[in-house]
Design an enzyme around this catalytic site. Structure first.
Site, mmCIF file in Angstrom:
data_model
loop_
_atom_site.group_PDB
_atom_site.id
_atom_site.type_symbol
_atom_site.label_atom_id
_atom_site.label_comp_id
_atom_site.label_asym_id
_atom_site.label_seq_id
_atom_site.Cartn_x
_atom_site.Cartn_y
_atom_site.Cartn_z
ATOM 1 N N GLU A 70 -6.656 -6.443 2.577
ATOM 2 C CA GLU A 70 -6.569 -6.349 4.035
ATOM 3 C C GLU A 70 -7.819 -5.650 4.553
ATOM 4 O OE1 GLU A 70 -3.093 -4.432 5.567
ATOM 5 O OE2 GLU A 70 -1.719 -5.524 4.241
ATOM 6 N N GLU A 116 0.813 -1.219 0.000
ATOM 7 C CA GLU A 116 0.000 0.000 0.000
ATOM 8 C C GLU A 116 0.843 1.264 0.000
ATOM 9 O OE1 GLU A 116 -0.815 0.080 4.835
ATOM 10 O OE2 GLU A 116 -2.300 -0.840 3.515
#
Length: 342
Positions: A329, A195
């Site tokens: 996630e 990310e």
């Protein structure tokens, strides 16, 4: 409202953020399945179902690990020392099989490939072999597997300052990873990054639009490099299903028109986002911050409205255009939280 969440998320595969250890097991030899079916990425993602992250294991990293070993160990760092550095046990086949037995269909294996890295960004052969072993266990348990370049001690964060060197490192790493896993079938998916693609030093999302186009352009360039490297690799990689990291894996930022999916001759890509919303519940424990107030509960009508709106955003932006979405996630802490809300 709950039924709407289910209906809008049919093409999304979701991965929890934690792993439960299930015990120990002897190693088992396994030959990777090389089958690469004529199946769309959308259908493949639907087959995956719900997944789980193998967290705090192969992505564990930090300069302090070497310092501790130098002071208290024998001065020779091992893959196992990194794997257990963040407090998790050594991963076993029994643990992986336990995930399959619990009904998970895919395991995301975050990896810090820079651990024990040699000169010229050469990946350590023992680390590579260990990742192979875990991937084999996942596939042997009839689950899908996703591997990526994870946070990896944060070197990706230096892209805006050292673009040429970082791009060389990124390309060199993916050339090695893709070649090492080239003969695996479509049970294995590569993810471009975690990310970190998106830099506040270039564009501050809370401070206007200055630098926004430049930051998005760099994200798009890195993701395109990922696809180009994999497609030029051998074995099954020209047809491998790929997972493209969204802008900081945020829902709204990834749905921004400036974010572009790479050009892919195989047209086999999904997009990756993470979901920690609302931050007061999903990130904070029991202490308020300037950017959010800690919450102990979740589940109001407004909460469902927000969740539905975010899922609809991804559906309209990607799924309706034939691009599957993987929520790589999601989760929340348990401290200071109502168990039913968790």
């Amino acid at each position: 409202m709950k039924k709407q969440i289910i209906s809008t998320a049919l093409a999304l595969m979701v991965l929890g953020a934690t792993v439960q250890p299930f015990g120990q097991s002897e190693k088992k030899a396994f030959a990777a399945d090389s089958t690469m079916r004529d199946i769309s990425t959308m259908d493949l993602v639907k087959e995956m179902g719900v997944g789980i992250n193998l967290g705090n294991t192969m992505e564990a990293c930090g300069d302090w690990i070497a310092e501790v070993d130098a002071e208290w160990g024998d001065g020779v760092l091992t893959v196992e020392e990194y794997e257990t550095a963040w407090g998790s046990p050594v991963v076993t086949q029994k643990m992986i099989q336990g995930m399959a037995d619990e009904g998970f269909g895919v395991v995301r294996v975050p990896v810090a490939w820079s651990n024990l890295m040699e000169d010229n960004y050469k990946i350590n052969k023992d680390l590579d072999a260990r990742v192979h072993e875990i991937v084999d266990w996942v596939i042997d348990a009839d689950m899908y597997c996703i591997i990526n370049i994870h946070w990896d001690n944060g070197w990706v964060n230096t892209f805006p300052d050292k673009k040429d060197e970082c791009m060389k490192r990124y390309q060199t790493m993916w050339e090695q990873i893709s070649d090492s896993f080239k003969d695996y079938g479509d049970k294995l998916m590569f993810e471009s990054q975690n990310e970190e693609l998106g830099w506040e030093k270039v564009w501050n999302p809370w401070g206007g639009t200055e630098g926004k186009a430049e930051s998005y352009a760099l994200v798009n360039e890195i993701n395109q490099k990922f696809v180009d490297v994999i497609r030029k690799s051998g074995g099954n990689n020209p047809k491998r299903h790929l997972l493209i990291s969204g802008y900081n894996t945020g829902f709204d930022r990834t749905c921004d028109p400036l974010f572009k999916m790479p050009s892919d001759p195989a047209n086999r890509m999904a997009v990756s986002v993470h979901y920690y919303t609302p931050a007061g519940f999903a990130i904070l424990e029991d202490k308020d911050e300037t950017w959010a107030k800690a919450r102990a509960t979740w589940g109001t009508d407004e909460d469902y409205k927000e969740l539905n709106a975010n899922m609809d955003m991804m559906k309209n932006g990607f799924i309706d255009k034939g691009i599957p979405v993987i929520v790589g996630e999601y989760g929340c802490p348990t401290k200071g939280k109502e168990p039913d809300s968790v």
